[in-house]
Design a protein around this motif. Structure first.
Motif, PDB file in Angstrom:
ATOM      1  N   VAL A   1      23.086   0.886   4.670  1.00 15.58           N
ATOM      2  CA  VAL A   1      22.524   1.452   6.049  1.00 15.58           C
ATOM      3  C   VAL A   1      21.009   0.426   6.305  1.00 15.58           C
ATOM      4  CG1 VAL A   1      23.066   3.775   5.742  1.00 15.58           C
ATOM      5  CG2 VAL A   1      21.020   2.981   4.630  1.00 15.58           C
ATOM      6  N   GLY A   2      20.873  -0.389   5.466  1.00  7.88           N
ATOM      7  CA  GLY A   2      19.651  -1.083   5.409  1.00  7.88           C
ATOM      8  C   GLY A   2      18.558  -0.912   4.433  1.00  7.88           C
ATOM      9  N   ILE A   3      18.286  -2.143   3.881  1.00  6.20           N
ATOM     10  CA  ILE A   3      17.350  -1.946   2.684  1.00  6.20           C
ATOM     11  C   ILE A   3      15.544  -1.821   3.341  1.00  6.20           C
ATOM     12  CG2 ILE A   3      16.184  -3.007   0.728  1.00  6.20           C
ATOM     13  CD1 ILE A   3      19.001  -4.509   0.464  1.00  6.20           C
ATOM     14  N   PRO A   4      15.095  -0.781   2.795  1.00  9.98           N
ATOM     15  CA  PRO A   4      13.635  -0.660   3.197  1.00  9.98           C
ATOM     16  C   PRO A   4      12.638  -1.902   2.443  1.00  9.98           C
ATOM     17  CG  PRO A   4      14.284   1.222   1.670  1.00  9.98           C
ATOM     18  CD  PRO A   4      15.545   0.438   1.978  1.00  9.98           C
ATOM     19  N   PRO A   5      11.642  -2.233   2.958  1.00 12.42           N
ATOM     20  CA  PRO A   5      10.931  -3.218   2.603  1.00 12.42           C
ATOM     21  C   PRO A   5      10.314  -2.736   1.032  1.00 12.42           C
ATOM     22  CG  PRO A   5      10.219  -3.035   4.594  1.00 12.42           C
ATOM     23  CD  PRO A   5      11.175  -1.617   4.429  1.00 12.42           C
ATOM     24  N   GLN A   6      10.207  -1.411   0.926  1.00 10.00           N
ATOM     25  CA  GLN A   6       9.790  -1.011  -0.519  1.00 10.00           C
ATOM     26  C   GLN A   6      10.564  -1.492  -1.753  1.00 10.00           C
ATOM     27  OE1 GLN A   6       9.647   0.784   2.246  1.00 10.00           O
ATOM     28  NE2 GLN A   6       7.977   2.155   2.500  1.00 10.00           N
ATOM     29  N   VAL A   7      11.862  -1.856  -1.557  1.00 13.69           N
ATOM     30  CA  VAL A   7      12.772  -2.617  -2.419  1.00 13.69           C
ATOM     31  C   VAL A   7      12.346  -3.758  -2.701  1.00 13.69           C
ATOM     32  CG1 VAL A   7      14.980  -3.353  -3.092  1.00 13.69           C
ATOM     33  CG2 VAL A   7      14.636  -1.106  -1.872  1.00 13.69           C
ATOM     34  N   PHE A   8      11.936  -4.535  -1.970  1.00 13.36           N
ATOM     35  CA  PHE A   8      11.245  -5.838  -2.233  1.00 13.36           C
ATOM     36  C   PHE A   8       9.988  -5.730  -2.918  1.00 13.36           C
ATOM     37  CE2 PHE A   8      13.543  -8.854   0.871  1.00 13.36           C
ATOM     38  CZ  PHE A   8      14.778  -8.482   0.513  1.00 13.36           C
ATOM     39  N   VAL A   9       9.162  -4.716  -2.526  1.00 10.73           N
ATOM     40  CA  VAL A   9       7.916  -4.522  -3.350  1.00 10.73           C
ATOM     41  C   VAL A   9       8.204  -4.179  -4.765  1.00 10.73           C
ATOM     42  CG1 VAL A   9       5.751  -3.393  -3.308  1.00 10.73           C
ATOM     43  CG2 VAL A   9       6.846  -4.240  -0.974  1.00 10.73           C
ATOM     44  N   LEU A  10       8.988  -3.493  -5.081  1.00  8.79           N
ATOM     45  CA  LEU A  10       9.184  -2.796  -6.459  1.00  8.79           C
ATOM     46  C   LEU A  10       9.998  -3.768  -7.275  1.00  8.79           C
ATOM     47  CD1 LEU A  10      10.162   0.868  -5.525  1.00  8.79           C
ATOM     48  CD2 LEU A  10       7.808   0.170  -6.343  1.00  8.79           C
ATOM     49  N   SER A  11      10.829  -4.502  -6.419  1.00  8.38           N
ATOM     50  CA  SER A  11      11.542  -5.686  -7.133  1.00  8.38           C
ATOM     51  C   SER A  11      10.535  -6.691  -7.726  1.00  8.38           C
ATOM     52  CB  SER A  11      12.642  -6.120  -6.370  1.00  8.38           C
ATOM     53  OG  SER A  11      13.682  -5.263  -6.044  1.00  8.38           O
ATOM     54  N   THR A  12       9.479  -7.040  -6.747  1.00  5.17           N
ATOM     55  CA  THR A  12       8.574  -7.987  -7.328  1.00  5.17           C
ATOM     56  C   THR A  12       7.882  -7.551  -8.325  1.00  5.17           C
ATOM     57  OG1 THR A  12       8.417  -8.648  -4.580  1.00  5.17           O
ATOM     58  CG2 THR A  12       6.309  -9.004  -6.305  1.00  5.17           C
TER      59      THR A  12
ATOM     60  N   ALA B   1       0.683  -1.091   0.099  1.00  8.67           N
ATOM     61  CA  ALA B   1      -0.094  -0.301  -0.030  1.00  8.67           C
ATOM     62  C   ALA B   1       0.669   1.341   0.161  1.00  8.67           C
ATOM     63  CB  ALA B   1      -0.882  -0.117   1.221  1.00  8.67           C
ATOM     64  N   HIS B   2       2.324   1.152   0.548  1.00  9.27           N
ATOM     65  CA  HIS B   2       2.981   2.339   0.601  1.00  9.27           C
ATOM     66  C   HIS B   2       4.176   2.054  -0.394  1.00  9.27           C
ATOM     67  CE1 HIS B   2       0.577   2.613   4.195  1.00  9.27           C
ATOM     68  NE2 HIS B   2       0.755   3.922   3.995  1.00  9.27           N
ATOM     69  N   ALA B   3       3.976   1.197  -1.416  1.00 12.62           N
ATOM     70  CA  ALA B   3       5.188   0.976  -2.307  1.00 12.62           C
ATOM     71  C   ALA B   3       6.029   2.243  -2.820  1.00 12.62           C
ATOM     72  CB  ALA B   3       4.806  -0.035  -3.461  1.00 12.62           C
ATOM     73  N   PHE B   4       5.305   3.379  -3.136  1.00 16.60           N
ATOM     74  CA  PHE B   4       5.999   4.618  -3.400  1.00 16.60           C
ATOM     75  C   PHE B   4       6.079   5.544  -2.350  1.00 16.60           C
ATOM     76  CE2 PHE B   4       3.773   2.191  -7.005  1.00 16.60           C
ATOM     77  CZ  PHE B   4       4.648   2.211  -7.877  1.00 16.60           C
ATOM     78  N   GLY B   5       6.163   5.053  -1.077  1.00 20.45           N
ATOM     79  CA  GLY B   5       6.324   5.760  -0.309  1.00 20.45           C
ATOM     80  C   GLY B   5       7.655   6.534   0.174  1.00 20.45           C
ATOM     81  N   ILE B   6       8.805   6.260  -0.615  1.00 22.33           N
ATOM     82  CA  ILE B   6      10.040   6.789  -0.605  1.00 22.33           C
ATOM     83  C   ILE B   6      10.093   7.535  -1.850  1.00 22.33           C
ATOM     84  CG2 ILE B   6      12.512   6.447  -0.230  1.00 22.33           C
ATOM     85  CD1 ILE B   6      11.942   3.889   1.360  1.00 22.33           C
ATOM     86  N   ALA B   7      10.278   8.700  -1.865  1.00 24.44           N
ATOM     87  CA  ALA B   7      10.247   9.548  -3.075  1.00 24.44           C
ATOM     88  C   ALA B   7      11.713   9.361  -3.821  1.00 24.44           C
ATOM     89  CB  ALA B   7      10.286  11.206  -2.662  1.00 24.44           C
ATOM     90  N   ASP B   8      12.728   9.128  -3.080  1.00 29.24           N
ATOM     91  CA  ASP B   8      13.799   9.114  -3.956  1.00 29.24           C
ATOM     92  C   ASP B   8      13.788   7.712  -4.635  1.00 29.24           C
ATOM     93  OD1 ASP B   8      14.947  11.644  -3.037  1.00 29.24           O
ATOM     94  OD2 ASP B   8      16.008  10.657  -1.386  1.00 29.24           O
ATOM     95  N   LEU B   9      13.612   6.782  -3.792  1.00 26.77           N
ATOM     96  CA  LEU B   9      13.472   5.255  -4.537  1.00 26.77           C
ATOM     97  C   LEU B   9      12.473   5.322  -5.711  1.00 26.77           C
ATOM     98  CD1 LEU B   9      14.108   2.387  -4.567  1.00 26.77           C
ATOM     99  CD2 LEU B   9      12.329   2.002  -2.707  1.00 26.77           C
ATOM    100  N   THR B  10      11.370   6.071  -5.590  1.00 32.09           N
ATOM    101  CA  THR B  10      10.181   6.169  -6.858  1.00 32.09           C
ATOM    102  C   THR B  10      11.165   6.828  -8.043  1.00 32.09           C
ATOM    103  OG1 THR B  10       8.573   6.267  -5.057  1.00 32.09           O
ATOM    104  CG2 THR B  10       8.042   6.937  -7.379  1.00 32.09           C
ATOM    105  N   THR B  11      11.620   7.854  -7.739  1.00 29.52           N
ATOM    106  CA  THR B  11      12.422   8.627  -8.723  1.00 29.52           C
ATOM    107  C   THR B  11      13.323   7.956  -9.407  1.00 29.52           C
ATOM    108  OG1 THR B  11      12.022  10.647  -7.664  1.00 29.52           O
ATOM    109  CG2 THR B  11      13.731  10.657  -9.185  1.00 29.52           C
ATOM    110  N   ALA B  12      14.249   7.174  -8.691  1.00 31.40           N
ATOM    111  CA  ALA B  12      15.167   6.126  -9.291  1.00 31.40           C
ATOM    112  C   ALA B  12      14.686   5.038  -9.823  1.00 31.40           C
ATOM    113  CB  ALA B  12      16.043   5.611  -8.008  1.00 31.40           C
ATOM    114  N   LEU B  13      13.535   4.463  -9.692  1.00 33.34           N
ATOM    115  CA  LEU B  13      12.893   3.693 -10.415  1.00 33.34           C
ATOM    116  C   LEU B  13      12.349   3.958 -11.632  1.00 33.34           C
ATOM    117  CD1 LEU B  13      11.638   0.619 -10.768  1.00 33.34           C
ATOM    118  CD2 LEU B  13       9.470   1.649  -9.424  1.00 33.34           C
ATOM    119  N   TRP B  14      11.735   5.265 -11.587  1.00 31.95           N
ATOM    120  CA  TRP B  14      11.409   5.811 -12.946  1.00 31.95           C
ATOM    121  C   TRP B  14      12.442   6.103 -13.974  1.00 31.95           C
ATOM    122  CZ3 TRP B  14       6.643   4.896 -14.314  1.00 31.95           C
ATOM    123  CH2 TRP B  14       5.620   4.954 -13.506  1.00 31.95           C
TER     124      TRP B  14
END
Length: 288
Positions: free
Chosen positions: A253-264, A78-91
């Motif tokens: 520093v530790g991978i946030p769970p959103q990385v696993f979600v976006l990788s899925t 539900a919060h897969a795009f909650g990290i702005a920098d990660l979402t920008t990097a994905l796009w």
């Protein structure tokens, strides 16, 4: 002069008995070993992906991936795009992968047609360049591209990443499409020309449908190479971040769970591309 009666009687043919069939015992153990080895390779590839998908549903109180199962949750989806920098990097990764794939296929198709069908003096050199690009280490390719961009005073960013990805994808695209082109029967082109078809009509109605599965396969390979590249991108990215570079930096520093979600999501997208490629190959006429 006539011959005596019965002198010209035909001699019956001599038949040689067939050699007895040798019954070789089936090596059941070899087949079992081959099946076991195949499933081990499949498991080696798929188990890390399954673990990633499973732990994308894991509760993580501190917002970092942990291998300790804390309970099932869909919160991270539900919060897969909650990290702005990660979402920008994905796009950034999706844009570069899509653009570089289209450019590499458009540039590689004429090269593959020429190298797979025609003989010319520079063909051995062309073959050498293509396979050298495939065999070259990523560090060497990245360093050479960085030197090239610095020499031309080109600012590093999304444009340099795009150019770099096209540069290393092109050889793979040419190799895949050329393998498809090499199996085509040139008599099809001649038959189309005898029926009055122009070279462009022949390509559009004969050659293109036959090489279409190769185009999809080359495009899927180029897209996959682009979206997960780290080494070459790290040399030419400058201040821009792609999805793999963001994840590489987050490991410290530790991978946030959103990385696993976006990788899925990326993995599911790859399955869709593979399904489309298989469908096109199945519906496309087989090679002569």
């Amino acid at each position: 002069m006539s011959s005596a009666p019965g002198a010209a009687a035909s001699t019956p043919p001599v038949t040689t008995p067939a050699a007895p069939r040798v019954h070789r015992p089936r090596r059941a153990w070899a087949r079992t070993l081959l099946h076991a080895y195949t499933w081990l390779v499949i498991a080696f590839v798929l188990v890390p992906i399954v673990v990633m998908v499973v732990y994308s549903f894991n509760q993580t109180p501190n917002g970092r991936v942990t291998l300790n199962w804390q309970g099932f949750t869909t919160y991270w989806y539900a919060h897969a795009f909650g990290i702005a920098d990660l979402t920008t990097a994905l796009w950034h990764s999706l844009e570069i992968a899509s653009g570089s794939t289209v450019i590499a296929v458009l540039l590689g198709t004429p090269m593959a047609l020429a190298m797979g069908r025609w003989r010319f003096r520079a063909k051995p050199l062309s073959d050498l360049l293509v396979f050298t690009d495939i065999a070259a280490p990523s560090v060497v390719v990245g360093a050479s591209l960085l030197s090239f961009f610095i020499a031309l005073n080109v600012p590093q960013g999304l444009l340099t990443i795009l150019i770099a990805h096209v540069a290393f994808e092109l050889a793979f695209v040419v190799a895949v499409i050329r393998a498809r082109v090499s199996g085509l029967d040139r008599m099809l082109d001649r038959a189309a020309a005898d029926l009055g078809a122009t070279p462009w009509a022949t390509f559009r109605h004969v050659t293109f449908p036959l090489i279409l599965p190769g185009l999809f396969g080359a495009g899927a390979l180029a897209f996959g190479l682009s979206i997960d590249d780290v080494i070459i991108t790290n040399f030419v990215a400058g201040p821009k971040l792609t999805f793999p570079l963001w994840v590489y930096g987050a490991v410290k520093v530790g991978i946030p769970p959103q990385v696993f979600v976006l990788s899925t999501y990326i993995f599911l997208g790859g399955l869709v591309l593979a399904g489309v490629n298989a469908l096109v190959a199945r519906r496309n006429p087989s090679l002569p």
